[in-house]
Design an enzyme around this catalytic site. Structure first.
Site, PDB file in Angstrom:
ATOM      1  N   SER A   9       0.856  -1.192   0.000  1.00 19.48           N
ATOM      2  CA  SER A   9       0.000   0.000   0.000  1.00 19.48           C
ATOM      3  C   SER A   9       0.886   1.234   0.000  1.00 19.48           C
ATOM      4  O   SER A   9       1.968   1.227   0.606  1.00 19.48           O
ATOM      5  CB  SER A   9      -0.893   0.021   1.241  1.00 19.48           C
ATOM      6  OG  SER A   9      -1.576   1.261   1.344  1.00 19.48           O
ATOM      7  N   TYR A  39      -0.192  -0.484  10.747  1.00 21.30           N
ATOM      8  CA  TYR A  39      -0.516  -0.856   9.373  1.00 21.30           C
ATOM      9  C   TYR A  39       0.450  -0.194   8.390  1.00 21.30           C
ATOM     10  O   TYR A  39       0.988  -0.848   7.489  1.00 21.30           O
ATOM     11  CB  TYR A  39      -1.953  -0.449   9.047  1.00 21.30           C
ATOM     12  CG  TYR A  39      -2.386  -0.850   7.652  1.00 21.30           C
ATOM     13  CD1 TYR A  39      -2.688  -2.179   7.355  1.00 21.30           C
ATOM     14  CD2 TYR A  39      -2.470   0.096   6.628  1.00 21.30           C
ATOM     15  CE1 TYR A  39      -3.071  -2.557   6.073  1.00 21.30           C
ATOM     16  CE2 TYR A  39      -2.856  -0.273   5.349  1.00 21.30           C
ATOM     17  CZ  TYR A  39      -3.150  -1.591   5.078  1.00 21.30           C
ATOM     18  OH  TYR A  39      -3.514  -1.962   3.802  1.00 21.30           O
TER      19      TYR A  39
END
Length: 226
Positions: A128, A151
């Site tokens: 990501s 994350y």
């Protein structure tokens, strides 16, 4: 026939990736922790297989059940429970890294013997731009406003892991994909991209041949560079 394993493929981006690769002619094994959640994958033409990326025994059993393997898509990932500095501790960090980073290593290492038997071994790690420092520092980038530390850090690790695997496996094509801000359960379906758009990069990288790129990070528009 190309044989492909997609982890975390019972729903969302993993399921759509499996569906699209089946449509492209792959025999797709859809890895998932609970086979009871495999109805959608089965309907898409994939073969559900029990696979918990945090459990070495589950990983070993899943890979032992495959007849061959050409493409590995490490898609399984979790968001975690920490979304700022004040609620951050090691207990919040470790489970995210266990799935998002260590999970990739567990599955990839177990898959290497099968992949080495392929004429065109391919690995795609779903990362990501939330783990891309340039995006995290740009106030005009949607990733700038993502507060979660575990994350973001885990996805930065996935990108670095991808580059290192690519250098260590020059006969493979190893790349990372960025789904982008896609409407999924992850974000309460708030993303502006469709599931199709969110899997474009992953599917494109899964379909590359022996002269394709390696060690790169791609979104649906191509390579992401510094």
């Amino acid at each position: 026939m190309t044989t492909t394993l997609v982890t975390g493929a019972n729903r969302s981006l993993g399921l759509e990736t499996a569906r699209r690769l089946v449509a492209a002619g792959h025999t797709v094994y859809a890895g998932m922790r609970d086979l009871a959640s495999g109805a959608d994958a089965r309907e898409a033409g994939a073969i559900p297989i029990q696979l918990d990326v945090t459990d070495p025994a589950s990983v070993a059993a899943a890979l032992a059940a495959l007849p061959a393997l050409d493409v590995l898509v490490n898609n399984a990932g979790i968001l975690g429970t920490s979304f700022g500095v004040d609620d951050l501790d090691v207990d919040a960090l470790v489970p995210v890294f266990d799935v998002n980073v260590a999970g990739i290593v567990r599955v990839t290492q177990a898959a290497l013997p099968l992949l080495r038997g392929s004429v065109n071994p391919v690995i795609v790690n779903v990362a990501s731009t939330v783990g891309w420092p340039r995006s995290l520092r740009d106030p005009d980038d949607v990733c700038f406003h993502v507060p979660g530390i575990p994350y973001a850090a885990s996805k930065a690790a996935v990108i670095a892991l991808t580059v290192q695997y690519a250098k260590g496996l020059p006969e493979f094509r190893v790349n990372a994909s960025d789904p982008g801000y896609t409407a999924t359960e992850f974000n309460g379906f708030s993303g502006p991209q469709t599931m199709l758009e969110g899997t474009d990069a992953t599917v494109a990288l899964a379909l590359i041949d022996k002269d394709g790129p390696s060690g790169e990070f791609h979104d649906r528009n191509g390579a992401i560079t510094y």
